[in-house]
Scaffold this motif. Structure first.
Motif, PDB file in Angstrom:
ATOM      1  N   ALA A  32      -8.220  -4.608   2.484  1.00 13.77           N
ATOM      2  CA  ALA A  32      -7.332  -3.657   1.829  1.00 13.77           C
ATOM      3  C   ALA A  32      -6.148  -3.364   2.740  1.00 13.77           C
ATOM      4  N   THR A  33      -5.073  -2.848   2.155  1.00 16.78           N
ATOM      5  CA  THR A  33      -3.885  -2.534   2.943  1.00 16.78           C
ATOM      6  C   THR A  33      -3.118  -1.401   2.282  1.00 16.78           C
ATOM      7  N   ARG A  34      -2.472  -0.591   3.101  1.00 19.65           N
ATOM      8  CA  ARG A  34      -1.554   0.418   2.574  1.00 19.65           C
ATOM      9  C   ARG A  34      -0.117  -0.099   2.575  1.00 19.65           C
ATOM     10  N   PRO A  35       0.380  -0.716   3.639  1.00 19.76           N
ATOM     11  CA  PRO A  35       1.727  -1.309   3.554  1.00 19.76           C
ATOM     12  C   PRO A  35       1.705  -2.608   2.756  1.00 19.76           C
ATOM     13  N   HIS A  36       2.825  -2.881   2.086  1.00 19.04           N
ATOM     14  CA  HIS A  36       2.984  -4.118   1.320  1.00 19.04           C
ATOM     15  C   HIS A  36       4.345  -4.730   1.656  1.00 19.04           C
ATOM     16  N   PRO A  37       4.467  -5.425   2.785  1.00 22.02           N
ATOM     17  CA  PRO A  37       5.761  -6.006   3.148  1.00 22.02           C
ATOM     18  C   PRO A  37       6.263  -7.034   2.153  1.00 22.02           C
ATOM     19  N   GLU A  38       5.329  -7.632   1.395  1.00 26.52           N
ATOM     20  CA  GLU A  38       5.754  -8.635   0.402  1.00 26.52           C
ATOM     21  C   GLU A  38       6.530  -8.010  -0.756  1.00 26.52           C
ATOM     22  N   ARG A  39       6.479  -6.688  -0.895  1.00 26.44           N
ATOM     23  CA  ARG A  39       7.259  -6.009  -1.929  1.00 26.44           C
ATOM     24  C   ARG A  39       8.741  -5.913  -1.570  1.00 26.44           C
ATOM     25  N   ALA A  40       9.034  -5.949  -0.278  1.00 26.85           N
ATOM     26  CA  ALA A  40      10.389  -5.635   0.196  1.00 26.85           C
ATOM     27  C   ALA A  40      11.389  -6.675  -0.275  1.00 26.85           C
ATOM     28  N   ASP A  41      12.518  -6.192  -0.787  1.00 24.14           N
ATOM     29  CA  ASP A  41      13.589  -7.085  -1.227  1.00 24.14           C
ATOM     30  C   ASP A  41      14.818  -6.982  -0.322  1.00 24.14           C
ATOM     31  N   GLY A  42      14.636  -6.333   0.827  1.00 23.09           N
ATOM     32  CA  GLY A  42      15.734  -6.181   1.780  1.00 23.09           C
ATOM     33  C   GLY A  42      15.242  -5.449   3.003  1.00 23.09           C
ATOM     34  N   LEU A  43      16.120  -5.304   3.984  1.00 27.70           N
ATOM     35  CA  LEU A  43      15.719  -4.718   5.261  1.00 27.70           C
ATOM     36  C   LEU A  43      15.309  -3.261   5.111  1.00 27.70           C
ATOM     37  N   ALA A  44      16.032  -2.484   4.302  1.00 33.04           N
ATOM     38  CA  ALA A  44      15.693  -1.068   4.156  1.00 33.04           C
ATOM     39  C   ALA A  44      14.296  -0.905   3.562  1.00 33.04           C
ATOM     40  N   ALA A  45      13.986  -1.707   2.552  1.00 32.82           N
ATOM     41  CA  ALA A  45      12.662  -1.642   1.932  1.00 32.82           C
ATOM     42  C   ALA A  45      11.584  -2.087   2.911  1.00 32.82           C
ATOM     43  N   LEU A  46      11.877  -3.109   3.701  1.00 26.17           N
ATOM     44  CA  LEU A  46      10.909  -3.573   4.677  1.00 26.17           C
ATOM     45  C   LEU A  46      10.645  -2.499   5.733  1.00 26.17           C
TER      46      LEU A  46
END
Length: 262
Positions: A32-46
């Motif tokens: 399981a995970t709380r962060p989802h870096p694969e969702r990010a579409d740019g640096l701010a989201a990441l």
């Protein structure tokens, strides 16, 4: 069978399966995970996602209730693809022995999950996993996976080895090759028979080669996807090994035994 011994829930799950298919990986241990870096579409989201990761790795993950959203995501992925994923459950640290034992029994054993992890004690706080090891011992040979890269310290790795010797019936996996302390991790795992070293996110090729040479029966191929890539992680293992029994164990045989598939 090729098994990725270290991966996290992706959104969407089909993207994860696509990576496994491309790498020729049959199954993956799924945390399981709380962060989802694969969702990010740019640096701010990441940055937002990585702030969640930093909080978790700093030991500020919160209460049992704070874990339940991530547990539900894990449940959904396992239900969707039970033949591709092998479920492990991270449990909160810092609880009492009785509460930890109840969580392991109810949320891991009774739900048919295969192990515990990836645990993320705060730097200097590896001793917090002891109630989890006790619960894993009480429930049989449940493997336990602990985050091994930064902010894990050299002292933490030594603490993990001491705990592994105390709970010698529990397989204890140090992930990410111990991060910057990989030489110490390799030595500790080599000298502690119930410890294992998972190889994901290694950035030094000869570290992987040496780890497999020193502990061929207790090194595990893993990608740490979505932070790593199964294709590249498998290629690295195959680059530093020859076809045969050792490569087969690293790429899946050993983890299959640990989770009861061997």
């Amino acid at each position: 069978m090729i098994i990725d011994a270290h991966s996290h829930v992706h959104e969407p799950v089909e993207a994860h399966v696509g990576l496994l298919d491309e790498a020729g990986v049959d199954r993956a241990v799924l945390f399981a995970t709380r962060p989802h870096p694969e969702r990010a579409d740019g640096l701010a989201a990441l940055r937002r996602e990585m702030a969640v990761l930093e909080k978790a790795l700093g030991g500020r993950a919160g209460t049992v209730e704070a874990y339940r959203g991530a547990w539900r995501e894990l449940d959904a992925a396992l239900a969707a693809l039970p033949d591709r994923f092998i479920g492990f459950l991270s449990v909160p640290l810092g609880l009492g022995s009785q509460e930890t034992a109840e969580i392991v029994e109810q949320e891991v054993v009774e739900r048919g999950l295969r192990g515990i992890g990836e645990l993320t004690p705060p730097p200097g706080g590896a001793g917090l996993i002891e109630p989890v090891l006790q619960a894993a011992a009480d429930q049989g040979r449940l493997p336990v996976v602990v985050h091994g890269s930064a902010p894990t310290t050299a002292e933490d790795l030594a603490t993990l080895a001491a705990l592994a010797r105390r709970y010698h019936e529990v397989p204890l996996v140090v992930s990410q090759l111990g991060g910057q302390h990989w030489m110490q991790a390799l030595e500790l795992v080599r000298d502690t028979p119930n410890m294992y070293l998972e190889l994901s996110t290694a950035n030094i090729v000869f570290a992987v080669r040496l780890a497999i040479k020193e502990i061929p029966d207790r090194t595990l191929f893993g990608s740490d996807a979505p932070y790593g890539d199964p294709v590249l992680a498998r290629a690295l293992v195959e680059r530093v090994t020859s076809p045969g029994e050792v490569r087969d164990r690293v790429l899946g045989g050993t983890i299959a035994e640990l989770v009861g598939l061997g």
